[in-house]
Write a protein that holds these residues in place. Structure first.
Motif, PDB file in Angstrom:
ATOM      1  N   GLY A 359     -41.023 -20.077   3.888  1.00  0.00           N
ATOM      2  CA  GLY A 359     -41.152 -20.545   5.453  1.00  0.00           C
ATOM      3  C   GLY A 359     -40.252 -21.216   6.468  1.00  0.00           C
ATOM      4  O   GLY A 359     -39.926 -22.095   7.542  1.00  0.00           O
ATOM      5  N   SER A 360     -39.156 -21.997   4.808  1.00  0.00           N
ATOM      6  CA  SER A 360     -38.382 -23.455   5.319  1.00  0.00           C
ATOM      7  C   SER A 360     -37.389 -23.398   4.480  1.00  0.00           C
ATOM      8  O   SER A 360     -36.823 -22.491   3.625  1.00  0.00           O
ATOM      9  CB  SER A 360     -39.032 -24.800   5.403  1.00  0.00           C
ATOM     10  N   VAL A 361     -36.263 -23.910   5.195  1.00  0.00           N
ATOM     11  CA  VAL A 361     -34.706 -24.044   4.572  1.00  0.00           C
ATOM     12  C   VAL A 361     -35.249 -25.021   2.581  1.00  0.00           C
ATOM     13  O   VAL A 361     -35.792 -26.053   3.343  1.00  0.00           O
ATOM     14  CB  VAL A 361     -33.758 -25.270   4.957  1.00  0.00           C
ATOM     15  N   PRO A 362     -34.479 -24.730   1.556  1.00  0.00           N
ATOM     16  CA  PRO A 362     -34.470 -24.905   0.747  1.00  0.00           C
ATOM     17  C   PRO A 362     -34.644 -26.569   0.336  1.00  0.00           C
ATOM     18  O   PRO A 362     -32.766 -26.698   1.598  1.00  0.00           O
ATOM     19  CB  PRO A 362     -33.506 -23.955  -0.255  1.00  0.00           C
ATOM     20  N   ASP A 363     -35.042 -27.067   0.063  1.00  0.00           N
ATOM     21  CA  ASP A 363     -34.197 -29.367   0.438  1.00  0.00           C
ATOM     22  C   ASP A 363     -33.672 -29.167  -1.067  1.00  0.00           C
ATOM     23  O   ASP A 363     -33.109 -30.682  -0.926  1.00  0.00           O
ATOM     24  CB  ASP A 363     -36.242 -29.559  -0.454  1.00  0.00           C
ATOM     25  N   SER A 364     -33.036 -28.400  -2.053  1.00  0.00           N
ATOM     26  CA  SER A 364     -31.978 -28.836  -2.890  1.00  0.00           C
ATOM     27  C   SER A 364     -30.583 -29.459  -1.369  1.00  0.00           C
ATOM     28  O   SER A 364     -30.003 -28.389  -1.003  1.00  0.00           O
ATOM     29  CB  SER A 364     -30.948 -26.990  -3.276  1.00  0.00           C
ATOM     30  N   PRO A 365     -29.768 -29.898  -2.657  1.00  0.00           N
ATOM     31  CA  PRO A 365     -29.012 -31.130  -2.223  1.00  0.00           C
ATOM     32  C   PRO A 365     -27.218 -30.048  -2.266  1.00  0.00           C
ATOM     33  O   PRO A 365     -26.316 -29.868  -1.503  1.00  0.00           O
ATOM     34  CB  PRO A 365     -29.051 -32.515  -2.767  1.00  0.00           C
ATOM     35  N   LEU A 367     -27.114 -26.573  -1.187  1.00  0.00           N
ATOM     36  CA  LEU A 367     -27.550 -25.585  -0.879  1.00  0.00           C
ATOM     37  C   LEU A 367     -27.471 -26.260   0.976  1.00  0.00           C
ATOM     38  O   LEU A 367     -27.390 -25.827   1.856  1.00  0.00           O
ATOM     39  CB  LEU A 367     -28.665 -25.318  -0.147  1.00  0.00           C
ATOM     40  N   ALA A 368     -27.641 -27.626   1.006  1.00  0.00           N
ATOM     41  CA  ALA A 368     -27.208 -27.707   2.368  1.00  0.00           C
ATOM     42  C   ALA A 368     -26.155 -27.800   2.939  1.00  0.00           C
ATOM     43  O   ALA A 368     -26.330 -27.799   4.384  1.00  0.00           O
ATOM     44  CB  ALA A 368     -27.549 -29.967   2.388  1.00  0.00           C
ATOM     45  N   GLU A 369     -25.168 -27.128   2.993  1.00  0.00           N
ATOM     46  CA  GLU A 369     -23.850 -26.596   3.748  1.00  0.00           C
ATOM     47  C   GLU A 369     -24.237 -25.126   4.123  1.00  0.00           C
ATOM     48  O   GLU A 369     -23.279 -25.265   4.535  1.00  0.00           O
ATOM     49  CB  GLU A 369     -22.952 -27.451   3.131  1.00  0.00           C
ATOM     50  N   GLY A 370     -25.154 -24.625   3.821  1.00  0.00           N
ATOM     51  CA  GLY A 370     -24.869 -23.028   3.889  1.00  0.00           C
ATOM     52  C   GLY A 370     -26.300 -23.204   4.918  1.00  0.00           C
ATOM     53  O   GLY A 370     -27.350 -23.934   4.824  1.00  0.00           O
ATOM     54  N   PHE A 371     -26.694 -21.807   5.108  1.00  0.00           N
ATOM     55  CA  PHE A 371     -27.701 -21.201   6.007  1.00  0.00           C
ATOM     56  C   PHE A 371     -28.442 -20.464   5.417  1.00  0.00           C
ATOM     57  O   PHE A 371     -28.615 -19.610   5.521  1.00  0.00           O
ATOM     58  CB  PHE A 371     -26.663 -20.036   6.787  1.00  0.00           C
ATOM     59  N   PHE A 372     -29.244 -21.333   4.734  1.00  0.00           N
ATOM     60  CA  PHE A 372     -30.279 -20.817   3.387  1.00  0.00           C
ATOM     61  C   PHE A 372     -31.745 -20.934   3.879  1.00  0.00           C
ATOM     62  O   PHE A 372     -31.972 -21.888   4.569  1.00  0.00           O
ATOM     63  CB  PHE A 372     -30.055 -21.630   2.288  1.00  0.00           C
ATOM     64  N   ILE A 373     -32.179 -19.611   4.027  1.00  0.00           N
ATOM     65  CA  ILE A 373     -34.008 -19.604   4.125  1.00  0.00           C
ATOM     66  C   ILE A 373     -34.575 -19.227   2.986  1.00  0.00           C
ATOM     67  O   ILE A 373     -34.314 -18.064   2.078  1.00  0.00           O
ATOM     68  CB  ILE A 373     -34.337 -18.944   5.687  1.00  0.00           C
ATOM     69  N   GLN A 374     -35.626 -20.146   3.161  1.00  0.00           N
ATOM     70  CA  GLN A 374     -36.840 -19.083   1.612  1.00  0.00           C
ATOM     71  C   GLN A 374     -37.071 -18.067   2.394  1.00  0.00           C
ATOM     72  O   GLN A 374     -37.513 -17.569   3.265  1.00  0.00           O
ATOM     73  CB  GLN A 374     -37.992 -20.304   1.194  1.00  0.00           C
ATOM     74  N   PRO A 375     -37.067 -17.128   1.194  1.00  0.00           N
ATOM     75  CA  PRO A 375     -38.351 -15.725   1.166  1.00  0.00           C
ATOM     76  C   PRO A 375     -39.606 -16.473   1.327  1.00  0.00           C
ATOM     77  O   PRO A 375     -40.255 -17.183   1.246  1.00  0.00           O
ATOM     78  CB  PRO A 375     -38.452 -15.492  -0.214  1.00  0.00           C
ATOM     79  N   THR A 376     -40.267 -15.417   2.484  1.00  0.00           N
ATOM     80  CA  THR A 376     -40.859 -16.180   3.804  1.00  0.00           C
ATOM     81  C   THR A 376     -42.654 -14.497   3.693  1.00  0.00           C
ATOM     82  O   THR A 376     -41.928 -13.519   4.565  1.00  0.00           O
ATOM     83  CB  THR A 376     -41.583 -16.664   4.571  1.00  0.00           C
ATOM     84  N   VAL A 377     -43.686 -15.200   3.499  1.00  0.00           N
ATOM     85  CA  VAL A 377     -44.412 -14.012   3.579  1.00  0.00           C
ATOM     86  C   VAL A 377     -46.245 -14.369   4.010  1.00  0.00           C
ATOM     87  O   VAL A 377     -46.159 -15.935   4.283  1.00  0.00           O
ATOM     88  CB  VAL A 377     -44.692 -13.546   1.787  1.00  0.00           C
TER      89      VAL A 377
END
Length: 489
Positions: A359-365, A367-377
């Motif tokens: 449900g949120s953006v990954p907190d890995s530094p 991945l901060a420059e990309g449009f990432f989202i965690q798989p969500t259920v």
């Protein structure tokens, strides 16, 4: 990762066998969604006049192209396939950089494009008509098929190689000429594909590409008086505008639009296989497929067990740059799509669904420059919630329990869409009911909702399509007209 694309090459339109700059003199950058500071390339921001030149070129080339034999046109498609195959690694890497999907998926999609071209090359030697008995014993009556003329292809960003090819390959083999308008977000990939096709030596004007905004080039194709057919894949909102514009001037149109695809998990399902199919169908490609699983309808007897297995599997997925080995889930294709996915996640929580995972953006530094989202259920989803009714086009699953198979099929059909659907069960009775009662153009048993074979007809029911079919031999129905011939000496 250091990029060889930094700075970005400029890619041109392809008109009448030539690479041309747009008359506007303007370009737009295409960005890497995994690292938005990277410019993959610059593409033309074209005008209506650029489109007019492409249509005129296609129109001028059409008579010569249609008069070639089907086998001669097929030879060009074989050459196109070979050229694309030679550059499969380059095209796939460009796709991953521009659209974000993991490199193995991009290579698989490009290989599929090669296979589609070869399949339709063979169509040049298949029958295009039938002999029909006449009431006149001294006459011969038969049907043949003739091309529409100039076909406009409007393709989306989620499959930037496979979808345009499964449209333009049948258009070409049946004698039409083509003007391709690729999605602006993946126009560099489209240019790479057209470069391959140019190597095949197609006569000038047979295939043209014009890049630019949908409001100018896409709508311009739909409204153009010399475009005889439009084939479109994209959103319902845009598709309806395209269809209305084509209908208003009597042009043929084909629309493949949205889906809200269900998977039904029966009480007797192999839960491990069902979980794998749900994740592959709903989360792979970041959920950016029109056939992606979105609603997971589970018989209450196995609801908790399925949910537990699902979460365990999701925890093992790797989110990251599609060029990195081991990445399972890439970014959303662009910033607007990420914002859309996030807005639906918020809607789900606001409407009372329980966020079970992600449900949120990954907190890995990294991945901060990309449009990432965690798989969500989401758990505890009611059938009237937005996340259960509206297309999200992201890696979001809505889990819905039901008490019976009858209720499951009824709920699966309770949608404005009818593109694809699947069921996991060992019951012949459930399988037969699902096949007969499911209101979807593609039904799959003990397999994920996503997955289209190039030799089989593809399309949806209800709001998912204009009720025509793409791919396989069914494509001839859209890209040609039947001509009945009555011959008497």
């Amino acid at each position: 990762m250091e990029s060889v694309f930094v700075g970005g090459q400029t890619y041109l339109n392809y008109i009448n066998g030539e690479w041309r700059t747009a008359g506007t003199g303007q370009t737009v950058p295409s960005l890497n969604p995994a690292q938005k500071s990277e410019v993959v390339g610059y593409v033309q921001s074209s005008s209506a006049e650029d489109l007019n030149q492409a249509v005129a070129s296609a129109r001028a080339a059409q008579q010569g192209w249609r008069k070639l034999s089907g086998s001669a046109r097929g030879e060009y498609l074989f050459k196109m396939a070979n050229a694309l195959e030679r550059r499969i690694d380059e095209v796939a890497e460009t796709m991953t950089r521009e659209m974000g999907k993991p490199l193995p998926e991009a290579k698989g999609e490009t290989a599929r494009g090669v296979a589609i071209l070869r399949y339709y090359a063979g169509e040049g030697l298949r029958k295009i008509g039938d002999v029909i008995p006449s009431t006149d014993s001294e006459a011969l009556m038969f049907t043949t098929r003739v091309p529409l003329g100039v076909v406009g292809v409007i393709s989306p960003w989620n499959f930037p190689v496979a979808i345009p090819i499964w449209k333009l390959a049948p258009a070409l083999i049946y004698g039409n000429t083509v003007v391709l308008k690729p999605a602006q977000e993946t126009s560099v990939t489209a240019a790479k594909v057209v470069e391959c096709f140019a190597e095949a030596g197609l006569p000038g004007g047979v295939l043209n590409m014009v890049t630019g905004s949908g409001s100018v080039i896409g709508q311009g194709l739909a409204e153009h008086p010399h475009v005889n057919g439009i084939t479109f894949t994209g959103s319902n909102q845009v598709g309806k505008r395209v269809g209305q514009a084509a209908l208003a001037r009597g042009a043929k149109y084909q629309l493949e639009m949205g889906g809200k695809n269900p998977i039904i998990i029966a009480a007797d399902a192999d839960l491990d296989l069902a979980v794998d199919a749900t994740i592959s169908g709903g989360i792979r490609s970041t959920g950016q497929k029109c056939t992606a699983t979105s609603r997971v309808i589970i018989l209450r007897d196995v609801y908790e067990a399925f949910k537990e297995k699902l979460v365990v599997k999701l925890k093992g997925l790797t989110v990251g740059n599609g060029l990195e080995a081991g990445t399972w889930l890439g970014p959303c294709a662009h910033e607007k799509q990420l914002e859309t996915v996030q807005s639906y996640i918020q809607k789900g929580m606001d409407e009372g669904a329980e966020l079970l995972f992600g449900g949120s953006v990954p907190d890995s530094p990294d991945l901060a420059e990309g449009f990432f989202i965690q798989p969500t259920v989401f758990d505890k989803v009611a059938p009237d919630m937005a996340i259960a009714r509206e297309e999200i086009f992201g890696p979001v699953l809505a889990l819905i329990p039901v008490d019976s198979m009858e209720a499951a099929i009824q709920l699966a059909n309770d949608s404005d869409y009818g593109l694809s659907a699947s069921i996991y069960t060992q019951s012949i009775s459930h399988i037969l009911s699902f096949i007969q009662d499911m209101e979807a153009g593609l039904v799959r048993i003990n397999s994920e909702t996503a997955g289209v074979e190039l030799q089989a007809p593809f399309g949806g029911m209800k709001q998912s399509s204009s009720h025509s079919r793409e791919q396989g031999q069914a494509a001839i129905e859209f890209f040609t007209s039947i001509k009945t011939v009555f011959l008497k000496a």
